[in-house]
Motif scaffolding. Structure first.
Motif, PDB file in Angstrom:
ATOM      1  N   LYS A  42      -3.388  -4.485   8.870  1.00 18.96           N
ATOM      2  CA  LYS A  42      -1.965  -4.120   8.806  1.00 18.96           C
ATOM      3  C   LYS A  42      -1.531  -3.564  10.153  1.00 18.96           C
ATOM      4  N   ALA A 100       0.845  -1.204   0.000  1.00 20.53           N
ATOM      5  CA  ALA A 100       0.000   0.000   0.000  1.00 20.53           C
ATOM      6  C   ALA A 100       0.874   1.247   0.000  1.00 20.53           C
ATOM      7  N   THR A 134       9.673   0.208  -0.971  1.00 20.60           N
ATOM      8  CA  THR A 134      10.849   1.078  -1.061  1.00 20.60           C
ATOM      9  C   THR A 134      11.941   0.498  -1.978  1.00 20.60           C
ATOM     10  N   GLY A 153      12.242   0.518   3.944  1.00 24.40           N
ATOM     11  CA  GLY A 153      13.377   0.126   3.113  1.00 24.40           C
ATOM     12  C   GLY A 153      14.328  -0.834   3.803  1.00 24.40           C
ATOM     13  N   GLY A 197      11.346  -3.877   3.998  1.00 28.33           N
ATOM     14  CA  GLY A 197      12.741  -4.054   3.607  1.00 28.33           C
ATOM     15  C   GLY A 197      13.018  -5.178   2.634  1.00 28.33           C
ATOM     16  N   LYS A 245      -1.810   5.143  -4.400  1.00 25.11           N
ATOM     17  CA  LYS A 245      -2.788   5.576  -3.387  1.00 25.11           C
ATOM     18  C   LYS A 245      -4.177   5.764  -3.957  1.00 25.11           C
ATOM     19  N   THR A 298      -3.557   3.740   0.677  1.00 25.63           N
ATOM     20  CA  THR A 298      -4.711   3.715   1.551  1.00 25.63           C
ATOM     21  C   THR A 298      -5.766   4.742   1.114  1.00 25.63           C
TER      22      THR A 298
HETATM   23  C1  FMN Z   1       6.021   6.873   0.538  1.00 30.02           C
HETATM   24  C2  FMN Z   1       5.302   5.803   1.283  1.00 30.02           C
HETATM   25  C3  FMN Z   1       3.929   5.869   1.420  1.00 30.02           C
HETATM   26  C4  FMN Z   1       3.248   4.867   2.110  1.00 30.02           C
HETATM   27  N1  FMN Z   1       1.886   4.928   2.212  1.00 30.02           N
HETATM   28  C5  FMN Z   1       1.230   3.910   2.840  1.00 30.02           C
HETATM   29  C6  FMN Z   1      -0.186   3.902   2.888  1.00 30.02           C
HETATM   30  O1  FMN Z   1      -0.871   4.776   2.361  1.00 30.02           O
HETATM   31  N2  FMN Z   1      -0.789   2.875   3.558  1.00 30.02           N
HETATM   32  C7  FMN Z   1      -0.090   1.850   4.137  1.00 30.02           C
HETATM   33  O2  FMN Z   1      -0.685   0.933   4.712  1.00 30.02           O
HETATM   34  N3  FMN Z   1       1.254   1.834   4.070  1.00 30.02           N
HETATM   35  C8  FMN Z   1       1.921   2.817   3.437  1.00 30.02           C
HETATM   36  N4  FMN Z   1       3.279   2.792   3.353  1.00 30.02           N
HETATM   37  C9  FMN Z   1       4.011   1.686   4.026  1.00 30.02           C
HETATM   38  C10 FMN Z   1       4.322   0.547   3.060  1.00 30.02           C
HETATM   39  O3  FMN Z   1       3.144  -0.056   2.564  1.00 30.02           O
HETATM   40  C11 FMN Z   1       5.176  -0.529   3.765  1.00 30.02           C
HETATM   41  O4  FMN Z   1       4.435  -1.034   4.859  1.00 30.02           O
HETATM   42  C12 FMN Z   1       6.490   0.026   4.291  1.00 30.02           C
HETATM   43  O5  FMN Z   1       7.026   0.962   3.398  1.00 30.02           O
HETATM   44  C13 FMN Z   1       7.516  -1.082   4.517  1.00 30.02           C
HETATM   45  O6  FMN Z   1       7.799  -1.761   3.312  1.00 30.02           O
HETATM   46  P1  FMN Z   1       9.073  -1.404   2.393  1.00 30.02           P
HETATM   47  O7  FMN Z   1      10.286  -1.380   3.285  1.00 30.02           O
HETATM   48  O8  FMN Z   1       9.104  -2.507   1.381  1.00 30.02           O
HETATM   49  O9  FMN Z   1       8.797  -0.092   1.775  1.00 30.02           O
HETATM   50  C14 FMN Z   1       3.983   3.776   2.680  1.00 30.02           C
HETATM   51  C15 FMN Z   1       5.360   3.733   2.524  1.00 30.02           C
HETATM   52  C16 FMN Z   1       6.026   4.716   1.831  1.00 30.02           C
HETATM   53  C17 FMN Z   1       7.525   4.609   1.661  1.00 30.02           C
END
Ligand code: FMN
Length: 353
Positions: A211, A71, A313, A262, A291, A75, A95
């Motif tokens: 979540k 997510a 990320t 990340g 990550g 968006k 979301t």
């Molecule tokens: C820029 C950005 C916006 C995000 N927006 C949402 C969101 O709207 N809803 C949500 O549940 N998680 C959101 N996340 C969290 C990601 O879904 C994820 O849980 C988090 O980034 C960890 O995963 P990653 O390390 O692979 O990025 C967002 C993350 C980032 C970096």
């Protein structure tokens, strides 16, 4: 730069260009590129998502691969089909909130390239439910692989989002865990969460995921959040997403605090999956998130008991070829280990050399 098999056009040309833009501008650019019809069709043939050994199930949802887009990337549900064509097995839009929201003041997204991480304090900027519904309606051919993340600060908003989106998607992800949105913490109170989830479960027609916020290793928050996981499962959710961004303070964000995502998260994601599995004992499907960058990461999380993973990320740093690379490498690892299905990774050794 010396060309190697791992050097992608993205890292040679597109990334240096895209990274000249501030993060939110770069995101808009990527989103615009993903709306260009036809361009991403080419990926369909080479994205590795047609390998039969990668097919799997997530809470009854059939997926061509367990690797999903988390997510926050899409968006407003604008580019779901293109994201899937890159090789993701599923995508979580949102979301989405009932009303449109401007989000928090800028700067609210900061890259940390040395760590391959991002800090954000976006706070759900988005066009709101009506606009997401229009786009989801147009994307019905992808319905079986689309989840939608919904949130609200009172129960009624969340119910409305569930009722209106569920005919259009394969599953719903309830977000109670953004560190950037005032008001979501009310659902960290177990009795309030139980009431909400029992109500949603009574109305849901598709699998419902919650979540969770991340929990630190040796801290009282850990017990508090594991209790939320237990409450959610007990109240009838089909799955848990573990987890959202990690709370962080930084003067580089206008609001002074936000969420870290990340590469630095991966190690902790692994620990949390083991923790939550031990607590819910197979009572719900688990999506691991935080990550994930490589097929080895995916393997490790599936071995710990996750049914699928989500990433965001690493896609920013590694580019649109990332899901295809992960799919192909995961299939290779499975063949080398003599594992014929994704579900069987759960019984395999946790670390592959
Ligand atoms: C820029 C950005 C916006 C995000 N927006 C949402 C969101 O709207 N809803 C949500 O549940 N998680 C959101 N996340 C969290 C990601 O879904 C994820 O849980 C988090 O980034 C960890 O995963 P990653 O390390 O692979 O990025 C967002 C993350 C980032 C970096």
């Amino acid at each position: 730069m010396i060309w190697s098999k791992k050097t992608s056009i993205y890292s040679l040309a597109a990334k240096p260009l895209i990274f000249r833009f501030p993060p939110e501008g770069a995101h808009k650019l990527a989103e615009t590129a993903l709306t260009i019809p036809g361009v991403w069709n080419a990926f369909r043939l080479t994205n590795g998502a047609r390998k039969p050994e990668l097919q799997t199930e997530l809470a009854g949802i059939s997926l061509p691969t367990p690797v999903g887009m988390a997510a926050g990337f899409d968006k407003d549900c604008k580019v779901l089909g293109s994201v899937l064509r890159l090789g993701f097995g599923f995508v979580t839009g949102g979301t989405v909130t009932l009303a449109s929201r401007p989000g928090n003041p800028k700067p609210r997204m900061v890259r940390l390239p040395d760590q391959k991480a991002v800090m954000n304090s976006l706070g759900f900027p988005g066009q709101g439910l009506e606009s997401a519904l229009k786009r989801l309606n147009k994307a019905q051919q992808y319905k079986n692989r689309v989840l939608v993340s919904i949130a609200g600060t009172i129960e009624d908003e969340i119910f409305e989002c569930l009722r209106r989106t569920q005919p259009l998607v394969a599953g719903i992800e309830l977000n109670i865990s953004s560190p950037n949105t005032a008001g979501l913490r009310i659902f960290h109170e177990p009795a309030r969460l139980r009431g909400l989830i029992e109500g949603l479960v009574a109305e849901k027609q598709v699998p419902l995921f919650v979540k969770l916020p991340p929990w630190p290793r040796d801290n009282e928050n850990r017990e508090e959040i594991l209790k939320l996981a237990e409450t959610a499962v007990d109240a009838g959710v089909d799955g848990l997403v573990v987890a959202n961004t990690h709370p962080i303070e930084s003067s580089r964000l206008q609001s002074g605090r936000g969420g870290l995502s990340g590469a630095p998260l991966f190690e902790h994601t692994e620990l949390m999956i083991a923790d939550v599995q031990a607590r819910v004992q197979g009572g719900a499907s688990i999506i691991a998130c935080g990550g994930v960058t490589t097929a080895e990461h995916v393997w490790q999380l599936l071995a710990k008991g996750a049914s699928a993973i989500q990433l965001y990320t690493s896609f920013i740093y590694e580019g649109p070829g990332l899901p295809a690379r992960i799919n192909k490498r995961l299939a290779k690892l499975m063949n080398a280990a003599g594992v014929s299905s994704i579900a069987d990774i759960a019984d395999s050794p946790p670390v592959i050399k």
